[in-house]
Enzyme design. Structure first.
Site, PDB file in Angstrom:
ATOM      1  N   GLU A 243       5.200   3.054  -0.241  1.00 27.24           N
ATOM      2  CA  GLU A 243       6.641   2.891  -0.343  1.00 27.24           C
ATOM      3  C   GLU A 243       7.243   4.131   0.303  1.00 27.24           C
ATOM      4  O   GLU A 243       7.003   5.233  -0.161  1.00 27.24           O
ATOM      5  CB  GLU A 243       7.001   2.801  -1.829  1.00 27.24           C
ATOM      6  N   GLY A 244       7.932   3.963   1.413  1.00 26.44           N
ATOM      7  CA  GLY A 244       8.488   5.140   2.088  1.00 26.44           C
ATOM      8  C   GLY A 244       9.997   5.098   2.121  1.00 26.44           C
ATOM      9  O   GLY A 244      10.620   4.179   1.571  1.00 26.44           O
ATOM     10  N   GLY A 245      10.591   6.104   2.758  1.00 28.04           N
ATOM     11  CA  GLY A 245      12.044   6.150   2.859  1.00 28.04           C
ATOM     12  C   GLY A 245      12.587   4.958   3.638  1.00 28.04           C
ATOM     13  O   GLY A 245      13.683   4.477   3.390  1.00 28.04           O
ATOM     14  N   PHE A 246      11.793   4.461   4.534  1.00 24.61           N
ATOM     15  CA  PHE A 246      12.202   3.385   5.417  1.00 24.61           C
ATOM     16  C   PHE A 246      12.063   2.023   4.745  1.00 24.61           C
ATOM     17  O   PHE A 246      12.870   1.123   4.953  1.00 24.61           O
ATOM     18  CB  PHE A 246      11.308   3.458   6.665  1.00 24.61           C
ATOM     19  N   GLY A 247      11.066   1.866   3.921  1.00 24.87           N
ATOM     20  CA  GLY A 247      10.821   0.592   3.254  1.00 24.87           C
ATOM     21  C   GLY A 247       9.413   0.529   2.716  1.00 24.87           C
ATOM     22  O   GLY A 247       8.764   1.555   2.536  1.00 24.87           O
ATOM     23  N   SER A 248       8.936  -0.678   2.497  1.00 29.45           N
ATOM     24  CA  SER A 248       7.606  -0.834   1.919  1.00 29.45           C
ATOM     25  C   SER A 248       6.567  -0.985   3.023  1.00 29.45           C
ATOM     26  O   SER A 248       6.869  -1.441   4.116  1.00 29.45           O
ATOM     27  CB  SER A 248       7.566  -2.078   1.040  1.00 29.45           C
TER      28      SER A 248
ATOM     29  N   LYS B 120       5.027  -1.920   8.165  1.00 30.05           N
ATOM     30  CA  LYS B 120       6.137  -1.215   7.529  1.00 30.05           C
ATOM     31  C   LYS B 120       7.362  -2.125   7.598  1.00 30.05           C
ATOM     32  O   LYS B 120       7.824  -2.469   8.689  1.00 30.05           O
ATOM     33  CB  LYS B 120       6.402   0.040   8.354  1.00 30.05           C
TER      34      LYS B 120
ATOM     35  N   ASP C 249       9.190  16.233   9.763  1.00 29.97           N
ATOM     36  CA  ASP C 249       8.729  15.902   8.420  1.00 29.97           C
ATOM     37  C   ASP C 249       7.210  16.044   8.344  1.00 29.97           C
ATOM     38  O   ASP C 249       6.509  15.135   7.901  1.00 29.97           O
ATOM     39  CB  ASP C 249       9.179  14.485   8.044  1.00 29.97           C
TER      40      ASP C 249
ATOM     41  N   ILE D  89       0.819  -1.224   0.000  1.00 29.32           N
ATOM     42  CA  ILE D  89       0.000   0.000   0.000  1.00 29.32           C
ATOM     43  C   ILE D  89       0.843   1.261   0.000  1.00 29.32           C
ATOM     44  O   ILE D  89       0.308   2.351  -0.116  1.00 29.32           O
ATOM     45  CB  ILE D  89      -0.988   0.043   1.193  1.00 29.32           C
TER      46      ILE D  89
END
Ligand code: NAG
Ligand code: NAG
Ligand code: NAG
Ligand code: NAG
Length: 595
Positions: free
Chosen positions: A275-280, A295, A393, A273
């Site tokens: 995709e972030g800087g940290f992962g999926s 996450k 952020d 759902i």
């Protein structure tokens, strides 16, 4: 003739004030009583986080933390008080017995001492939970004879409960644990089921209850009536009673999950759902049916370990209804996984100008309530435990919306405690997202809460205009939302920046309040920006204006065509006192003679 003018103006003002008071405010007695309760609790609980948040109107625009309100005869009354797990000490506040509309009282899992105050026989309480405290005295008595009471939990207290079990559920003449599942387990050896004698006294209580129930039929009917009334209100997110997510926030501590559990919950990472800087981020369902967002940092990634630890540490300490809570985590086979409740209405960004915005336009009152919720979440962060936490952020894609469209601030990966004296504030690298960056932080790298305030100002502009903060597909002078909006606001041309989708759907005064806050937030010099608590206050005002305005318009329409006191009508004052035409003036008492 000036006198007449004044009379009319005063009449109109009075009408407006009366309308506002009768349609919106919380019942004055209720306000006084809950204020007393607050003071009584504050005496021995100076540091209680909950009590610190108790200010303003207890029910509006959103009930105080732990309270639920309902509308009764056009005023709000308090029907539920839940202060469970709040580390409160001292005696039970005696004034709670004066909350005459209270139906549910939950004071479990605190350190309350002393005896239980006496509730009046007219009490409409249906559920009382006093378990896990240090209460003494005698539970059998007036409390068990309250007419509507169906659930009473008092396990794990040094109470003398005679021959009652530790919890009592009387709805169908059955006794047992009922809702108080965990209560009294430590004393289970002492548990004695109601015997014949107690059964007899219970029977008398029921008979007493039934006769009282007849006496109070009227009251009950009023309550039912207003249950119907409540429904249109709950459409509006701000009036919604605390959602399921809030309850999860309070009662569940962070769990450690196994990898296998996560794989089953996500069906082996089936639905991606985000995709972030940290992962999926994957969607999943826990065995109890709760939907979650999972996450996952990939095993090969070297980035993000610090963000993972940071988020884990912060979120296990920070809990607020406008912050996304952490449910659990998993640290196995080099996998780092964080589990959150799934926010079914996606992000604010998506709702404003993403795919979801094309399906359904976010109306202005909802936008306002989301802004207010997010501002409250940030206020909590900024005032967290003496040392404030800076989000770093803040952006519309980090403001998530739960099933009731209540705002939850997310993504604490980069959050930091504010540097204190002695810390080297400049060692931190600049974090954040293009379009939201505080120009001062960018140039000086000095971290403060005012950087979040700047970013929040940009979010407010997005809410007003429905535009993204940066878009190089637009004409050159409209690339940056901040630079484009500022001159329009300064020249009082807000219609130019308001989202076309909400044209005509807002109260101008409420819109102006928000625009002014946004402008103050994006001041280039951080010293001129307001702090989050001020922003919350302004947004609350805007929210009240917006909601009162719509109530007021409705009530004007329901006057049924009689426009005797229409505000638009110009009042013509003749030069000489000749007989006036038979209009509004004749309906009034004779005006005072001008001198
Ligand atoms: C609500 O108003 C009605 C009439 O205006 C009154 O009869 C009734 O007692 C009121 N109910 C309460 C609970 O105050
Ligand atoms: C009181 O609150 C606690 C914790 O939130 C909950 O477990 C318990 O079921 C509540 N009691 C009642 C009677 O609802
Ligand atoms: C508690 O109250 C009940 C009913 O009022 C009474 O019968 C009982 O003796 C009391 N117990 C104590 C320990 O005071
Ligand atoms: C008794 O319980 C049943 C189901 O458990 C419920 O439908 C019914 O309304 C209850 N009766 C009373 C008087 O509470």
């Amino acid at each position: 003739m000036k006198g007449l003018d004044n009379v009319i103006v005063r009449l109109i003002t009075c009408c407006i004030i009366c309308l506002f008071l009768s349609t919106q405010s919380t019942c004055t007695e209720e306000v006084n009583v809950i204020t007393n309760v607050k003071h009584e609790l504050r005496e021995l609980n100076q540091d209680s986080e909950v009590l610190k948040t108790w200010s303003g109107d207890p029910c509006l625009p959103r009930p105080w933390h732990g309270l639920s309100c309902e509308l009764l005869n056009s005023t709000s009354v308090i029907t539920k008080l839940d202060l469970s797990f709040k580390s409160l000490t001292g005696p039970l506040p005696p004034s709670i017995t004066e909350l005459i509309h209270l139906k549910e009282l939950n004071l479990s899992n605190n350190r309350f001492t002393g005896t239980i105050p006496e509730f009046p026989a007219s009490s409409v309480l249906t559920s009382v939970d006093l378990s896990h405290n240090d209460l003494t005295g005698n539970i059998t008595g007036y409390l068990t004879s309250l007419p509507y009471l169906t659930t009473l939990c008092f396990g794990s207290n040094p109470l003398s409960s005679q021959n009652l079990p530790y919890s009592l559920s009387r709805s169908n003449l059955t006794t047992g644990n009922g809702k108080c599942s965990a209560q009294g387990s430590s004393h289970s050896s002492q548990r004695i089921w109601i015997g014949i004698a107690a059964g007899g006294s219970l029977f008398i209580m029921i008979v007493f209850g039934i006769s009282l129930a007849c006496l109070y039929k009227h009251k009950r009917m009023a309550l039912q009536k207003f249950d119907v009334k409540r429904h249109p209100m709950s459409k509006n997110a701000v009036y919604a009673v605390p959602s399921m997510d809030d309850i999860v926030t309070k009662s569940i501590s962070i769990q450690s999950f196994t990898l296998e559990y996560i794989e089953i919950a996500t069906e082996k990472y089936k639905t991606l759902i985000g995709e972030g800087g940290f992962g999926s981020v994957y969607r999943g369902t826990l065995p109890d049916g709760q939907e979650v967002a999972v996450k996952v940092r990939s095993a090969t990634s070297t980035q993000g370990t610090r963000e993972f630890d940071n988020e884990l540490n912060l979120l296990s300490a920070i809990r607020h209804e406008n912050l996304v809570p952490l449910l659990g985590f998993c640290c196995e086979n080099d996998q780092q996984i964080l589990v959150y409740p799934f926010m079914s209405n996606g992000s604010l960004q998506d709702r404003l100008y993403g795919a979801a915005s094309k399906r359904k336009i976010l109306d202005w009152p909802t936008r306002l309530s989301i802004a207010l919720g997010a501002a409250r979440g940030l206020t909590y962060l900024h005032t967290f435990s003496e040392r404030c936490v800076i989000h770093r952020d803040v952006k519309s894609s980090n403001i998530l919306l739960d099933h009731s469209m209540s705002a939850k601030v997310a993504d604490f990966g980069f959050s930091k405690y504010a540097p204190q004296e002695g810390d080297s504030g400049t060692s931190l690298e600049v974090r954040g997202t293009a379009g939201y960056l505080d120009p001062e932080y960018y140039s000086t790298q000095h971290l403060s809460t005012k950087s979040d305030v700047f970013s929040f100002g940009v979010v407010l502009l997005e809410i007003i205009s429905g535009r993204e903060p940066l878009n190089i597909k637009r004409p050159r002078n409209e690339w940056s939302l901040v630079e484009w909006a500022k001159p329009h606001i300064r020249n009082s041309r807000i219609e130019e920046i308001v989202d076309l989708n909400i044209k005509g759907g807002y109260h101008a005064e409420a819109m102006w309040r928000v625009v002014e806050v946004a402008l103050a937030c994006i001041e280039p010099y951080s010293a001129y920006r307001p702090c989050m608590a001020d922003i919350v206050r302004e947004l609350e005002d805007a929210f009240i204006i917006e909601n009162n305005a719509s109530e007021y318009m409705k009530s004007i329409e329901s006057f049924g065509g009689s426009r005797r006191y229409s505000i638009e009508r110009p009042i013509v004052i003749p030069q000489t006192p000749i007989p006036t035409e038979p209009s509004t003036v004749l309906m009034q008492p004779p005006p005072p003679q001008p001198r």
